[in-house]
Scaffold this motif. Structure first.
Motif, short mmCIF file in Angstrom:
data_model
loop_
_atom_site.label_atom_id
_atom_site.label_comp_id
_atom_site.label_asym_id
_atom_site.label_seq_id
_atom_site.Cartn_x
_atom_site.Cartn_y
_atom_site.Cartn_z
N ALA A 28 0.83 -1.20 0.00
CA ALA A 28 0.00 0.00 0.00
C ALA A 28 0.87 1.26 0.00
N PHE A 29 1.93 1.25 0.79
CA PHE A 29 2.88 2.36 0.88
C PHE A 29 3.52 2.63 -0.49
N LEU A 30 3.94 1.57 -1.16
CA LEU A 30 4.58 1.71 -2.47
C LEU A 30 3.60 2.16 -3.56
N ARG A 31 2.34 1.76 -3.45
CA ARG A 31 1.33 2.23 -4.41
C ARG A 31 1.21 3.75 -4.34
N LYS A 32 1.31 4.31 -3.12
CA LYS A 32 1.26 5.77 -2.97
C LYS A 32 2.47 6.42 -3.65
N ALA A 33 3.64 5.86 -3.46
CA ALA A 33 4.85 6.39 -4.09
C ALA A 33 4.74 6.31 -5.61
N ALA A 174 6.82 -6.47 -4.29
CA ALA A 174 5.91 -5.37 -3.98
C ALA A 174 6.23 -4.14 -4.83
N VAL A 175 7.51 -3.87 -5.04
CA VAL A 175 7.93 -2.75 -5.89
C VAL A 175 7.41 -2.98 -7.31
N SER A 180 3.26 -1.60 -11.60
CA SER A 180 2.59 -2.34 -12.68
C SER A 180 1.08 -2.21 -12.60
N GLN A 181 0.56 -1.56 -11.57
CA GLN A 181 -0.88 -1.44 -11.43
C GLN A 181 -1.44 -0.59 -12.58
N VAL A 184 -1.31 3.32 -12.48
CA VAL A 184 0.04 3.89 -12.62
C VAL A 184 0.49 3.81 -14.07
N GLU A 185 0.20 2.68 -14.72
CA GLU A 185 0.55 2.54 -16.14
C GLU A 185 -0.15 3.62 -16.97
N ALA A 186 -1.43 3.88 -16.67
CA ALA A 186 -2.18 4.89 -17.40
C ALA A 186 -1.57 6.29 -17.19
N MET A 187 -1.20 6.61 -15.94
CA MET A 187 -0.58 7.91 -15.65
C MET A 187 0.75 8.04 -16.36
N ARG A 188 1.52 6.95 -16.39
CA ARG A 188 2.83 6.97 -17.03
C ARG A 188 2.68 7.22 -18.54
N LEU A 189 1.70 6.58 -19.17
CA LEU A 189 1.50 6.74 -20.60
C LEU A 189 1.00 8.13 -20.97
N LYS A 190 0.25 8.78 -20.07
CA LYS A 190 -0.25 10.14 -20.31
C LYS A 190 0.89 11.16 -20.25
N ALA A 191 1.90 10.88 -19.44
CA ALA A 191 2.99 11.85 -19.22
C ALA A 191 3.86 12.03 -20.43
#
Length: 191
Positions: A28-33, A174-175, A180-181, A184-191
């Protein structure tokens, strides 16, 4: 006030809110990061420790597993550890623009289930064995490899390799999962 007293006082006044968590809490902590910085290329891992001590090999084991998983910005592996002698120079080589996650071993209350200490803020490496290294990381994760004791060097040296390796594998997984969620993938592709 002497430097040692200031260092102890500064350590006691740690501004970072730290929590003891299970591997699910680390996830959960790493998902926030990952939500803060979805671009894997803008994330660095500072994996602190040595390959010469079972418990203190936690950081380099995690670093090795992350490198093997394709992470490009990993400082501290079994082949090239970030130990106390090299820590300051290796830490200073990480660009400040990168989101840095510091990883180290620590001593704490030992329970049946492996435990980790996480915090949004820097890690103070070497604290368990009385070292006074400068803080590092925007996020910090410490794996509890043994119980606190009056002989911290002995305790960290004699940690179970089986447990330390299992904790390192769980953290590296966990990293991978956090970055890979789908969100996050969607945010990365938008950037």
């Amino acid at each position: 006030m002497g430097n040692r007293a200031k260092a102890r006082r500064g350590r006691a006044e740690d501004p970072v809110n730290r929590q003891r968590v299970s591997i699910e809490g680390v996830e959960a902590f790493l998902r926030k990061a990952a939500a803060v910085q979805p671009d894997r290329d803008q994330v660095a891992f500072l994996c602190i420790g040595t390959d010469c001590s079972t418990g203190d090999s936690f950081g380099p084991l995690v670093g090795t597993l992350l490198k093997q998983s394709g992470w490009g910005r990993v400082v501290g592996t079994l082949d090239d550890p970030c130990d106390a002698d090299r820590y300051e120079s290796l830490k200073s080589a990480i660009p400040e623009s990168l989101l840095t996650i510091a990883i180290d071993a620590c001593l704490g209350s030992k329970e049946e289930e492996p435990g980790y200490i996480v915090g949004e803020g820097p890690l103070f490496p070497g604290h368990a064995v009385g070292k006074r290294l400068s803080p590092a990381g925007h996020y910090s994760i410490a794996g509890i490899v043994g119980p606190k004791s009056v002989k911290p060097y002995w305790t960290i040296q004699h940690a179970s390799l089986h447990e330390v390796l299992g904790m390192a594998r769980a953290l590296a997984s966990a990293v991978q999962a956090a970055w890979s969620q789908p969100e996050v993938e969607a945010m990365r592709l938008k950037a």
